[in-house]
Design an enzyme around this catalytic site. Sequence first.
Site, PDB file in Angstrom:
ATOM      1  N   ASP A  42      61.065  62.376  32.954  1.00 19.19           N
ATOM      2  CA  ASP A  42      61.751  61.811  31.791  1.00 19.19           C
ATOM      3  C   ASP A  42      62.649  60.641  32.184  1.00 19.19           C
ATOM      4  O   ASP A  42      63.008  60.480  33.356  1.00 19.19           O
ATOM      5  CB  ASP A  42      62.622  62.879  31.120  1.00 19.19           C
ATOM      6  CG  ASP A  42      61.805  63.923  30.382  1.00 19.19           C
ATOM      7  OD1 ASP A  42      60.567  63.861  30.435  1.00 19.19           O
ATOM      8  OD2 ASP A  42      62.430  64.827  29.765  1.00 19.19           O
ATOM      9  N   HIS A  62      63.227  64.161  36.405  1.00 18.61           N
ATOM     10  CA  HIS A  62      63.746  62.911  35.844  1.00 18.61           C
ATOM     11  C   HIS A  62      63.606  61.812  36.894  1.00 18.61           C
ATOM     12  O   HIS A  62      64.134  61.951  38.012  1.00 18.61           O
ATOM     13  CB  HIS A  62      65.214  63.078  35.431  1.00 18.61           C
ATOM     14  CG  HIS A  62      65.411  64.085  34.344  1.00 18.61           C
ATOM     15  ND1 HIS A  62      65.425  65.442  34.604  1.00 18.61           N
ATOM     16  CD2 HIS A  62      65.588  63.938  33.005  1.00 18.61           C
ATOM     17  CE1 HIS A  62      65.598  66.099  33.460  1.00 18.61           C
ATOM     18  NE2 HIS A  62      65.701  65.201  32.470  1.00 18.61           N
TER      19      HIS A  62
END
Length: 498
Positions: free
Chosen positions: A309, A452
């Site tokens: 992400d 992430h």
Amino acid sequence: MNNDKDSSIERAISERRRKRQKARRKKKHVRVLLAVFCCVLAATCAIGAAARFSTKVYKNDEEFREYAELTMEKSPFKMKGETEKVYEYGSPISYAADFERTDDERIAEFRDNRIAQIRSEFNARKSGEEAERKEKNAENSRYEPPKEALIVNSAVYESDNGAVSLAIYYSDNEESESEKDMKRLSSSIETYVFSAKTGLQLRPVQVFEENYREKCSRYFTEYFEKTYSKEELAKGWKEYLTPEEGNFNKYIMTKGSVVFFFDEGTVLKKSRGVVKAKISNELMSSERRKSVIERYITADRPMVAITYDDGPAGSSETRILDCLEKNGAVATFFYCGSRVSSNPGQIKRAYNIGCEIGNHTWSHPKLTSLTDAQVKEELVKTNEAVKAACGAYPTVFRPSYGATNDTVNSIAGMPVIMWSIDTLDWKSKDPQKIFDSVVKNKKLDGSIILLHSIHDATAEATEKIVPWLTQNGYQTVTVSELIKYKKGEAPQNGKIYY
């Protein structure tokens, strides 16, 4: 009177002379016998020494080179390009290698690493065997360890369908005490096929159609029956030519044919060593793929979907992409639209190496707190930014913070992807903890892993996670591929997947 006296003296002198002559003849006879005995003894010793010391076993660096050269000529394949040779004479273990040079650094590195591993295993095994022999001969002051030699040949072959093949042949050679010569104890062949485009290793299904073993079974069964006598064929040789998955896995692909190798003692008797037999590309035209498949997913093998992400993310994401590409892995990237313009090249690169591109909103808000119009703007703007960067729209959607509802899902118009393993990388920022959070799971198969790409610690953890997954039999797939193979359906718009 005087005459009788003179005659007596003459007879005495004559007798003494006769005795001296007899003694000299006796001494001479003894000397001759002694000389003969010494000659016989010397000859016997010479024969014994010859039996003990006359041998065809090399004794120095020069002789080892000669021996290695002759042994290398017995390789089951020939090298056409420029080669490099290595000779390392040792006592008792020696090593020699003849390998074909290649401009492909990835394949050269793979070859060098594999040969180093073969050599290390050889040295360890031989050292163990010698320790046992030395113990058995502890009371033998004349014991000498037998000479041992590892001889390696390696060659590289290019085909016309995007495959590059590597062959590594090596033989275990040892001094035979009974024959005073070097004897080959065993020989082995290893083959590897790589993508010329990516340098990644390819499995048979990526270069052949799935029925290739049936064709090989028919062809080579007939070939060996016609080419070799019953005395030459090994016992049970046909079992190595059945279309079972374990057969026909050692091969190299050239521009004119596919050459298959059979381990010693399988099809022909062990004394024949490794056996090769080829089949022309023309005869394999229906079974040999015209172009290799760069990625292939096997439905019944375990798989995971790694997701990232908040990117694109500069240097940390570059490291992640480098790792994925190096290992032939893929992931799914959920991008924030507001960051796309700063690193559009990363999105394009991710897309080009086979990763899936997802929408993670424009500004990372909690969508459930926005109006429908605001939700739509967040998603549409991101879609357009991604399309401008890589030429394709996102195919999946992940709501920021995982906050969503039916309205948001409907507006998104894409499959909604959550996660089943949360690494908490944003919290720990510790590569080892991130790695452990993945590998500690006993049920990784079918998992969606949340990471992430904006954290350096995540990039470092990725460099450990991806190789670990590969080494432990996991396929890395996109989330859409995971849904297809593990959920048994095409991803549905508006449906939430964990």
